[in-house]
Design a protein around this motif. Structure first.
Motif, PDB file in Angstrom:
ATOM      1  N   GLY A  89       0.816  -1.202   0.000  1.00  9.96           N
ATOM      2  CA  GLY A  89       0.000   0.000   0.000  1.00  9.96           C
ATOM      3  C   GLY A  89       0.852   1.255   0.000  1.00  9.96           C
ATOM      4  O   GLY A  89       2.063   1.219  -0.227  1.00  9.96           O
ATOM      5  N   GLN A  90       0.229   2.369   0.280  1.00  9.73           N
ATOM      6  CA  GLN A  90       0.930   3.644   0.294  1.00  9.73           C
ATOM      7  C   GLN A  90       1.732   3.806   1.586  1.00  9.73           C
ATOM      8  O   GLN A  90       1.347   3.300   2.643  1.00  9.73           O
ATOM      9  N   GLY A  91       2.860   4.494   1.468  1.00 10.27           N
ATOM     10  CA  GLY A  91       3.641   4.852   2.640  1.00 10.27           C
ATOM     11  C   GLY A  91       4.381   3.711   3.293  1.00 10.27           C
ATOM     12  O   GLY A  91       4.509   3.680   4.521  1.00 10.27           O
ATOM     13  N   GLU A  92       4.899   2.787   2.488  1.00 10.41           N
ATOM     14  CA  GLU A  92       5.648   1.653   3.032  1.00 10.41           C
ATOM     15  C   GLU A  92       7.062   1.632   2.457  1.00 10.41           C
ATOM     16  O   GLU A  92       7.265   1.882   1.274  1.00 10.41           O
ATOM     17  N   CYS A  93       8.014   1.297   3.304  1.00  8.08           N
ATOM     18  CA  CYS A  93       9.372   0.993   2.852  1.00  8.08           C
ATOM     19  C   CYS A  93       9.571  -0.489   3.117  1.00  8.08           C
ATOM     20  O   CYS A  93       9.781  -0.910   4.259  1.00  8.08           O
ATOM     21  N   VAL A  94       9.490  -1.287   2.069  1.00  5.48           N
ATOM     22  CA  VAL A  94       9.426  -2.742   2.194  1.00  5.48           C
ATOM     23  C   VAL A  94      10.767  -3.351   1.790  1.00  5.48           C
ATOM     24  O   VAL A  94      11.220  -3.185   0.653  1.00  5.48           O
ATOM     25  N   GLY A  95      11.405  -4.027   2.722  1.00  9.54           N
ATOM     26  CA  GLY A  95      12.651  -4.725   2.441  1.00  9.54           C
ATOM     27  C   GLY A  95      12.367  -6.141   1.974  1.00  9.54           C
ATOM     28  O   GLY A  95      11.605  -6.869   2.623  1.00  9.54           O
ATOM     29  N   LEU A  96      12.965  -6.527   0.862  1.00 12.96           N
ATOM     30  CA  LEU A  96      12.833  -7.876   0.320  1.00 12.96           C
ATOM     31  C   LEU A  96      14.151  -8.596   0.566  1.00 12.96           C
ATOM     32  O   LEU A  96      15.178  -8.240  -0.006  1.00 12.96           O
ATOM     33  N   ILE A  97      14.124  -9.595   1.450  1.00 16.64           N
ATOM     34  CA  ILE A  97      15.356 -10.264   1.851  1.00 16.64           C
ATOM     35  C   ILE A  97      15.254 -11.765   1.596  1.00 16.64           C
ATOM     36  O   ILE A  97      14.170 -12.311   1.417  1.00 16.64           O
ATOM     37  N   GLY A  98      16.396 -12.416   1.606  1.00 20.43           N
ATOM     38  CA  GLY A  98      16.471 -13.851   1.411  1.00 20.43           C
ATOM     39  C   GLY A  98      17.839 -14.224   0.895  1.00 20.43           C
ATOM     40  O   GLY A  98      18.598 -13.370   0.409  1.00 20.43           O
ATOM     41  N   PRO A  99      18.215 -15.505   0.988  1.00 16.08           N
ATOM     42  CA  PRO A  99      19.530 -15.935   0.508  1.00 16.08           C
ATOM     43  C   PRO A  99      19.675 -15.742  -0.999  1.00 16.08           C
ATOM     44  O   PRO A  99      18.685 -15.510  -1.719  1.00 16.08           O
ATOM     45  N   ASN A 100      20.900 -15.821  -1.482  1.00 16.58           N
ATOM     46  CA  ASN A 100      21.123 -15.825  -2.935  1.00 16.58           C
ATOM     47  C   ASN A 100      20.306 -16.941  -3.562  1.00 16.58           C
ATOM     48  O   ASN A 100      20.269 -18.067  -3.057  1.00 16.58           O
ATOM     49  N   GLY A 101      19.635 -16.624  -4.664  1.00 18.57           N
ATOM     50  CA  GLY A 101      18.842 -17.627  -5.355  1.00 18.57           C
ATOM     51  C   GLY A 101      17.462 -17.854  -4.777  1.00 18.57           C
ATOM     52  O   GLY A 101      16.746 -18.759  -5.204  1.00 18.57           O
ATOM     53  N   ALA A 102      17.053 -17.003  -3.817  1.00 18.99           N
ATOM     54  CA  ALA A 102      15.738 -17.183  -3.187  1.00 18.99           C
ATOM     55  C   ALA A 102      14.591 -16.771  -4.095  1.00 18.99           C
ATOM     56  O   ALA A 102      13.445 -17.146  -3.855  1.00 18.99           O
ATOM     57  N   GLY A 103      14.880 -15.952  -5.121  1.00 22.20           N
ATOM     58  CA  GLY A 103      13.845 -15.518  -6.046  1.00 22.20           C
ATOM     59  C   GLY A 103      13.486 -14.049  -5.951  1.00 22.20           C
ATOM     60  O   GLY A 103      12.496 -13.607  -6.542  1.00 22.20           O
TER      61      GLY A 103
END
Length: 252
Positions: free
Chosen positions: A28-42
Motif C-alpha cells: 500500500g501507500q507509505g511503506e518501505c518494504v525490504g525484500l530479503i532472502g539468501p542468494n537464489g531465493a527468487g
C-alpha cells in the motif's frame, strides 16, 4: 484506496522449476518494504515478474497496465548499473522524466525541479556536469538511483541498490527511500544488509526457495528462528535509544 502493487499467486519458472512459487502480497501507500532472502531465493525474479519483464502466471496489478501507465506507476532499478556512454550526470538523471514528457518535448520547470531534487537526495549536486561513465561504480549507482527517484512514481522497485556504496551513502540512500513514505509513496527494495533493513524498513518480506515465508515488521521477521531456518545464522536484535540494531553473529 487502491494498493500500489498487488500480486496474486505469482509464479515464474525456469524450465519446469518454479523460481517464484505462488507469491501473493499487497503493498500500500507509505511503506518501505525490504525484500530479503539468501542468494537464489527468487527476489530479483519476483520483482521482474511483477513488472512484466519476464513470463509468469498468476496476477500482478502492474502487468495489467499499459506500458505507458506502468511507467507512471512504478520505477525500476535493476542490479546491472554500468553507464557506458559519455553523458553528463544531469542528463542521465533527466531520463527519469521521460514517461512524463510528450514525444519530443523539452524538460519543463517542474521536470528540472524533479531532477534537481533527485540529485540532491543522492548527494550529486557537484556532479551535475561530470560525465557519468567516468565515475566510480558506487558513484554511477547513485546516479542511477537518482534517475529512478526523478521518475517520481508512487512505487519505486530497486534491486540491491546499496551494493558497492560506502557506508555513508548506504545510509543516506535508505533514508531517501524511507523519506518517500512521508509523501505516501512506497519502496520495494531487495537487500542483503539485514541491519539496514531492520533500521529503515517498515516491513520485511522474507523469501526462501522461491516462496514467501514471512511478511511483517522487522521485529516479526528478523527473529532468531527464521534467521536460523532461512539463512543458517545466529543473530542479535536489540532496540536501543539509537533505534533497532541487528547483527548476524555466526553460522548455526
Amino acid at each position: 484506496m487502491s494498493p500500489l502493487l498487488s500480486l496474486d499467486n505469482l509464479t515464474a519458472k525456469r524450465g519446469d522449476c518454479p523460481v517464484v512459487d505462488s507469491v501473493s502480497l499487497t503493498i500500500g501507500q507509505g511503506e518501505c518494504v525490504g525484500l530479503i532472502g539468501p542468494n537464489g531465493a527468487g527476489k530479483t525474479t519476483l520483482m521482474r515478474a511483477a513488472l512484466g519483464l519476464m513470463p509468469s502466471t498468476g496476477r500482478s496489478s502492474l502487468t495489467a497496465l499499459t506500458s505507458a501507465k506502468r511507467a507512471h506507476a512504478a520505477a525500476w532499478l535493476p542490479q546491472a548499473r554500468e553507464i557506458a556512454w559519455p553523458v553528463t550526470v544531469e542528463n542521465v538523471v533527466a531520463l527519469g522524466r521521460t514517461p512524463h514528457l510528450p514525444r519530443g518535448a523539452k524538460l519543463s520547470a517542474a521536470d528540472q525541479a524533479a531532477v534537481s531534487e533527485a540529485l540532491a537526495q543522492m548527494d550529486l549536486d557537484s556532479f551535475r556536469s561530470r560525465l557519468a561513465n567516468q565515475l566510480s561504480g558506487g558513484e554511477q549507482a547513485r546516479v542511477l538511483i537518482a534517475r529512478a527517484l526523478a521518475q517520481q512514481t508512487p512505487l519505486l522497485m530497486v534491486d540491491e541498490p546499496i551494493a558497492g556504496l560506502d557506508p555513508a551513502h548506504q545510509i543516506s540512500t535508505m533514508q531517501a527511500f524511507q523519506a518517500l513514505t512521508e509523501q505516501g509513496k512506497s519502496t520495494l527494495v531487495s537487500l542483503h544488509d539485514l541491519g539496514l533493513a531492520a533500521r529503515h524498513c517498515t516491513r520485511i518480506l522474507l523469501m526462501s526457495k522461491g516462496c514467501l515465508v514471512a511478511d511483517g515488521t522487522p521485529q516479526e521477521v528478523l527473529t532468531p528462528k527464521l534467521m536460523h531456518d532461512v539463512f543458517g545464522i545466529s543473530v542479535h536484535f536489540e532496540h536501543t535509544s539509537e533505534g533497532p540494531v541487528f547483527q548476524p553473529l555466526g553460522l548455526t
